[in-house]
Design a protein around this motif. Sequence first.
Motif, PDB file in Angstrom:
ATOM      1  N   GLY A 199       0.869  -1.163   0.000  1.00 58.14           N
ATOM      2  CA  GLY A 199       0.000   0.000   0.000  1.00 58.14           C
ATOM      3  C   GLY A 199       0.905   1.212   0.000  1.00 58.14           C
ATOM      4  N   VAL A 200       0.751   2.099  -0.978  1.00 64.47           N
ATOM      5  CA  VAL A 200       1.697   3.200  -1.152  1.00 64.47           C
ATOM      6  C   VAL A 200       0.943   4.526  -1.123  1.00 64.47           C
ATOM      7  N   GLY A 201       1.396   5.439  -0.282  1.00 69.56           N
ATOM      8  CA  GLY A 201       0.780   6.760  -0.237  1.00 69.56           C
ATOM      9  C   GLY A 201       0.923   7.371   1.141  1.00 69.56           C
ATOM     10  N   ARG A 202       0.577   8.631   1.217  1.00 71.05           N
ATOM     11  CA  ARG A 202       0.641   9.328   2.499  1.00 71.05           C
ATOM     12  C   ARG A 202      -0.350   8.701   3.475  1.00 71.05           C
ATOM     13  N   LEU A 203       0.075   8.523   4.716  1.00 71.33           N
ATOM     14  CA  LEU A 203      -0.788   7.933   5.735  1.00 71.33           C
ATOM     15  C   LEU A 203      -1.746   9.013   6.242  1.00 71.33           C
ATOM     16  N   ALA A 204      -2.706   9.333   5.381  1.00 69.99           N
ATOM     17  CA  ALA A 204      -3.703  10.364   5.663  1.00 69.99           C
ATOM     18  C   ALA A 204      -5.083   9.775   5.438  1.00 69.99           C
ATOM     19  N   GLY A 205      -6.091  10.460   5.964  1.00 70.06           N
ATOM     20  CA  GLY A 205      -7.439   9.923   5.968  1.00 70.06           C
ATOM     21  C   GLY A 205      -7.956   9.535   4.604  1.00 70.06           C
ATOM     22  N   VAL A 206      -7.670  10.339   3.573  1.00 71.37           N
ATOM     23  CA  VAL A 206      -8.237  10.094   2.249  1.00 71.37           C
ATOM     24  C   VAL A 206      -7.785   8.762   1.665  1.00 71.37           C
ATOM     25  N   LYS A 207      -6.630   8.265   2.069  1.00 75.77           N
ATOM     26  CA  LYS A 207      -6.119   7.002   1.526  1.00 75.77           C
ATOM     27  C   LYS A 207      -6.808   5.785   2.151  1.00 75.77           C
ATOM     28  N   ARG A 208      -7.445   5.959   3.277  1.00 80.21           N
ATOM     29  CA  ARG A 208      -8.228   4.909   3.945  1.00 80.21           C
ATOM     30  C   ARG A 208      -7.478   3.580   4.050  1.00 80.21           C
ATOM     31  N   PHE A 209      -6.243   3.676   4.522  1.00 83.29           N
ATOM     32  CA  PHE A 209      -5.478   2.450   4.732  1.00 83.29           C
ATOM     33  C   PHE A 209      -6.086   1.584   5.827  1.00 83.29           C
ATOM     34  N   ASP A 210      -6.957   2.159   6.660  1.00 87.06           N
ATOM     35  CA  ASP A 210      -7.664   1.320   7.630  1.00 87.06           C
ATOM     36  C   ASP A 210      -8.505   0.269   6.912  1.00 87.06           C
ATOM     37  N   ARG A 211      -9.108   0.650   5.795  1.00 90.02           N
ATOM     38  CA  ARG A 211      -9.898  -0.316   5.024  1.00 90.02           C
ATOM     39  C   ARG A 211      -9.010  -1.374   4.380  1.00 90.02           C
ATOM     40  N   LEU A 212      -7.838  -0.984   3.929  1.00 85.59           N
ATOM     41  CA  LEU A 212      -6.923  -1.970   3.353  1.00 85.59           C
ATOM     42  C   LEU A 212      -6.456  -2.945   4.424  1.00 85.59           C
ATOM     43  N   ILE A 213      -6.173  -2.441   5.620  1.00 89.54           N
ATOM     44  CA  ILE A 213      -5.777  -3.323   6.721  1.00 89.54           C
ATOM     45  C   ILE A 213      -6.902  -4.294   7.063  1.00 89.54           C
ATOM     46  N   SER A 214      -8.125  -3.804   7.131  1.00 90.36           N
ATOM     47  CA  SER A 214      -9.264  -4.678   7.438  1.00 90.36           C
ATOM     48  C   SER A 214      -9.460  -5.729   6.354  1.00 90.36           C
ATOM     49  N   ALA A 215      -9.334  -5.317   5.092  1.00 94.94           N
ATOM     50  CA  ALA A 215      -9.487  -6.274   3.993  1.00 94.94           C
ATOM     51  C   ALA A 215      -8.373  -7.315   4.023  1.00 94.94           C
ATOM     52  N   PHE A 216      -7.163  -6.876   4.319  1.00 89.92           N
ATOM     53  CA  PHE A 216      -6.034  -7.800   4.422  1.00 89.92           C
ATOM     54  C   PHE A 216      -6.268  -8.800   5.548  1.00 89.92           C
ATOM     55  N   ALA A 217      -6.736  -8.321   6.687  1.00 89.84           N
ATOM     56  CA  ALA A 217      -6.997  -9.213   7.824  1.00 89.84           C
ATOM     57  C   ALA A 217      -8.059 -10.245   7.465  1.00 89.84           C
ATOM     58  N   ALA A 218      -9.133  -9.803   6.792  1.00 90.49           N
ATOM     59  CA  ALA A 218     -10.198 -10.727   6.408  1.00 90.49           C
ATOM     60  C   ALA A 218      -9.701 -11.737   5.387  1.00 90.49           C
ATOM     61  N   ALA A 219      -8.873 -11.288   4.438  1.00 89.73           N
ATOM     62  CA  ALA A 219      -8.339 -12.203   3.422  1.00 89.73           C
ATOM     63  C   ALA A 219      -7.453 -13.266   4.061  1.00 89.73           C
ATOM     64  N   ARG A 220      -6.678 -12.888   5.056  1.00 87.56           N
ATOM     65  CA  ARG A 220      -5.833 -13.864   5.750  1.00 87.56           C
ATOM     66  C   ARG A 220      -6.676 -14.893   6.496  1.00 87.56           C
ATOM     67  N   ARG A 221      -7.775 -14.415   7.077  1.00 88.94           N
ATOM     68  CA  ARG A 221      -8.631 -15.334   7.849  1.00 88.94           C
ATOM     69  C   ARG A 221      -9.365 -16.314   6.947  1.00 88.94           C
ATOM     70  N   THR A 222      -9.861 -15.824   5.811  1.00 88.09           N
ATOM     71  CA  THR A 222     -10.725 -16.663   4.976  1.00 88.09           C
ATOM     72  C   THR A 222      -9.960 -17.380   3.874  1.00 88.09           C
TER      73      THR A 222
END
Length: 361
Positions: A185-208
């Motif tokens: 994931g590449v970009g400024r760690l700012a709200g608009v990039k929504r890396f929280d959603r990428l982290i959540s998606a990554f966590a779900a992908a690892r689980r399932t």
Amino acid sequence: MRTVLFTCMDADTLGGIQRVTHTVAQGLAERGYEVHVAGLHRSADPVRYVERPAYDHHVIGATPPERAWRRSDRRAVTRLLSGVGPCYVVMTSPAVVTRMRDLLAPHRHLGIGQYHGSFDHALGSWHFRSVRAHYGALDQAVFLSADDARRFSEAALLPNTCHLPNPLPGWPQTVASVGGRRILGVGRLAGVKRFDRLISAFAAARRTGGAPGWELHLIGDGPEEERLRLHATAEGVASSVVFRGRIPAAGMPAEYLKASVVGLSSEHEGLPLVIGEAASYGVPCAAFDVSGGVRALVVPGRTGLLVPPADVPALAAALSRLMGSADERRRLGAAARLHAERFRLEHVLDRWTSLFEHVSR
């Protein structure tokens, strides 16, 4: 006419507009144009984009961009325009257009207004009103994708739209094997990039997905880092989310070569170069479908995977699909590299030359 003046609110801060401006300026200068890059305000944290610039660089005012546009700044811009002479004036954002449009002399300065965002993002902000009010009076209004240009033309009643993508700064001769287990994931760690959603998606992908050993590497710095670290802990993937900090442009090729997937989870984007750069290395993406620029870079199912904006379960499913098959990653990555050829710098510079010829007629 062989002179071009690029104008930014601030030409030297770390950002997509600035990076593209310096890349295109250098490319045109190397083709024999006299090129100038001007920042209307001085950067508080300047970045050097080109080691040996073949163009001239100017800074107009010392005040931060949020301050009022002063008479002294207007006079300084007028002096710059007079000194540069007849030229194409490329204004890189609505804020620049509103400040400079009335300073351009007819027939002496051909005004080109760029918009680096998407139509959908503009529509929800003051940007759309500004584009509608000011861009139609310019010699050309330039957007990042055919879809964005069409929608602006129809909704803002602009008679002068065209589309011209941002270029990739380079073209690698070596491609990634995509056989490893690293998502970028590449970009400024700012709200608009929504890396929280990428982290959540990554966590779900690892689980399932049942794919152990995968890591998510976030490249960039910014105000959201601590919150994102806490979010990774809450999602149970703190040990697999690696915060890499800011990496210089010269170090990014090595990062793409080690990657197997790139994830894009932004709230909005114009034409995100990270997808194009990854594609040039044969790395496929899983991304939110947030703009015409994203759709210009990704052919769904052929060069990467697109999912509805903000749909975290769908992004998790896309990541899981890519994490689960190296053959799928190689298939999509090879097609992505072929598709990204159109964004090579030399091809985009050809289009800039054609644009200048068009507005000169």
